[in-house]
Scaffold this active site. Structure first.
Site, mmCIF file in Angstrom:
data_model
loop_
_atom_site.group_PDB
_atom_site.id
_atom_site.type_symbol
_atom_site.label_atom_id
_atom_site.label_comp_id
_atom_site.label_asym_id
_atom_site.label_seq_id
_atom_site.Cartn_x
_atom_site.Cartn_y
_atom_site.Cartn_z
ATOM 1 N N LYS A 58 -1.135 -1.259 -4.245
ATOM 2 C CA LYS A 58 -2.259 -0.311 -4.263
ATOM 3 C C LYS A 58 -1.596 1.049 -4.370
ATOM 4 O O LYS A 58 -0.928 1.507 -3.450
ATOM 5 C CB LYS A 58 -3.067 -0.431 -2.974
ATOM 6 C CG LYS A 58 -4.084 0.675 -2.794
ATOM 7 C CD LYS A 58 -5.072 0.262 -1.729
ATOM 8 C CE LYS A 58 -5.384 1.333 -0.710
ATOM 9 N NZ LYS A 58 -5.836 2.596 -1.253
ATOM 10 N N TYR A 72 0.864 -1.185 0.000
ATOM 11 C CA TYR A 72 0.000 0.000 0.000
ATOM 12 C C TYR A 72 0.898 1.231 0.000
ATOM 13 O O TYR A 72 1.504 1.573 1.008
ATOM 14 C CB TYR A 72 -0.908 -0.034 1.236
ATOM 15 C CG TYR A 72 -1.842 1.144 1.423
ATOM 16 C CD1 TYR A 72 -2.070 2.086 0.422
ATOM 17 C CD2 TYR A 72 -2.529 1.318 2.621
ATOM 18 C CE1 TYR A 72 -2.938 3.156 0.605
ATOM 19 C CE2 TYR A 72 -3.401 2.378 2.818
ATOM 20 C CZ TYR A 72 -3.585 3.299 1.800
ATOM 21 O OH TYR A 72 -4.446 4.360 1.998
HETATM 22 C C1 NAY Z 1 -7.714 3.593 1.799
HETATM 23 O O1 NAY Z 1 -6.773 3.026 2.319
HETATM 24 O O2 NAY Z 1 -8.820 3.615 2.312
HETATM 25 C C2 NAY Z 1 -7.451 4.294 0.559
HETATM 26 O O3 NAY Z 1 -6.336 4.687 0.285
HETATM 27 C C3 NAY Z 1 -8.567 4.493 -0.387
HETATM 28 C C4 NAY Z 1 -8.217 5.545 -1.347
HETATM 29 C C5 NAY Z 1 -8.670 6.870 -0.831
HETATM 30 N N1 NAY Z 1 -7.563 7.527 -0.189
HETATM 31 C C6 NAY Z 1 -7.664 8.034 1.041
HETATM 32 C C7 NAY Z 1 -6.420 8.605 1.599
HETATM 33 O O4 NAY Z 1 -8.687 8.037 1.667
HETATM 34 O O5 NAY Z 1 -10.439 6.946 -2.306
HETATM 35 C C8 NAY Z 1 -9.261 7.628 -1.982
HETATM 36 C C9 NAY Z 1 -9.573 9.082 -1.643
HETATM 37 O O6 NAY Z 1 -10.373 9.180 -0.492
HETATM 38 C C10 NAY Z 1 -10.287 9.742 -2.808
HETATM 39 O O7 NAY Z 1 -9.597 9.530 -4.004
HETATM 40 C C11 NAY Z 1 -10.457 11.244 -2.564
HETATM 41 O O8 NAY Z 1 -9.222 11.901 -2.619
#
Ligand code: NAY
Length: 290
Positions: free
Chosen positions: A162, A134
């Site tokens: 990811k 990740y």
């Molecule tokens: C996670 O671990 O939940 C993620 O990384 C999911 C990806 C999301 N990143 C974060 C930091 O929450 O979906 C994205 C993000 O919320 C979205 O692109 C808006 O910036």
């Protein structure tokens, strides 16, 4: 077909305790209504880094239990700068039946690459599950290079990444050098450019409520209708911009509540939704989902 995963949210009650029923409802919604390919359990969106070990285990159990009997794919994010905890969680989820684990790059102490490689090799050493790195440099401060990925991928249990990163040059280099590795894109607002660089799918927070449009975008892309895919990305990005401006996690949960799914509260130190945030979430619900 490219795969779409929601980053599962964790519901909390007013006192910050895990709300099991709410968490189950969000798993169910992603299976029954969104019909997604998978769930990423224990990620940033799940507020995982604010949970204790026993709470992380409980969330993994709830997701697995609620998903049993469905064919949704579950990935468990077990990473933690506490390597002992990460290894314990890797074993725990493997015994629960998770087929794939993921681990955030270890953060806070500016670990050098040898330390990062040791961390990943240790996490997978005693389990037979496969691991997806990740990578989220904006939040961890850890930016892996192409050569770093090559060294991590020498361990055959490490099957992909990811990729929550806006560096499309690196993404292109990764895809070109590792055609057989799994690359799941992590920024929902950049889904289309990631698809153009041939990622295998995407994992995101906003797919919890915006799965239909994201799936339509992937279908349009795969059918070669780039104009339609671009239009759908524009529409999704209007929503994502509004979510980010209103506070994304609290707002996703409030929109879930409007959709009839009990999503509860965010956990401190994240602030509780103010009346303004609640009003903003209601406006977002009415603008995009009514
Ligand atoms: C996670 O671990 O939940 C993620 O990384 C999911 C990806 C999301 N990143 C974060 C930091 O929450 O979906 C994205 C993000 O919320 C979205 O692109 C808006 O910036």
């Amino acid at each position: 077909m490219k795969k779409l995963y929601a980053a599962l949210m964790t519901a909390f009650d007013e006192n910050g305790n895990i709300d099991e029923q709410g968490t189950r409802e969000m798993v169910r919604y992603n299976i029954d209504v969104n019909q997604l390919d998978g769930l990423y359990v224990g990620g940033s969106t799940g507020e995982n880094f604010m949970l204790g070990t026993a709470e992380k285990k409980r969330v993994f159990e709830i997701a697995m239990d609620e998903a049993k009997g469905s064919d949704i794919d579950l990935i468990a994010q077990v990473g933690s700068p506490n390597l002992h905890e990460a290894k314990e969680l890797a074993k725990f989820v493997t015994e629960l039946g998770y087929k794939t684990i993921s681990a955030v790059t270890p953060f806070y102490y500016n670990f050098n690459f040898d330390e990062i490689k040791h961390y990943y090799d240790e996490i997978v050493k005693d389990v037979d599950t496969k691991l997806v790195v990740y990578s989220i440099p904006a939040l961890t401060g850890v930016a892996l290079s192409l050569d770093n990925f090559a060294k991590l991928f020498e361990n055959e249990k490490i099957i992909g990444v990811k990729y929550t990163n806006a560096d499309f040059y690196l993404l292109e280099r990764l895809r070109e050098r590792f055609p057989d590795k799994l690359i799941l894109s992590g920024f929902d607002e950049m889904l289309l450019p990631a698809l153009a660089l041939d990622v295998d799918g995407a994992i995101g927070s906003t797919f919890n409520i915006n799965a239909k449009k994201a799936k339509a975008e992937i279908a349009a892309f795969e059918a070669g209708d780039i104009a339609k895919a671009r239009q759908l990305q524009h529409e999704s990005n209007d929503l994502i911009t509004d979510l980010l401006n209103n506070g994304i996690y609290a707002t996703l949960k409030l929109v879930f509540e409007e959709l009839g799914v009990h999503a509860g509260y965010t956990r401190e130190p994240m602030a509780k939704a103010t009346p303004e945030v609640k009003a903003g979430a209601k406006r977002i619900y009415e603008k995009y989902f009514k």
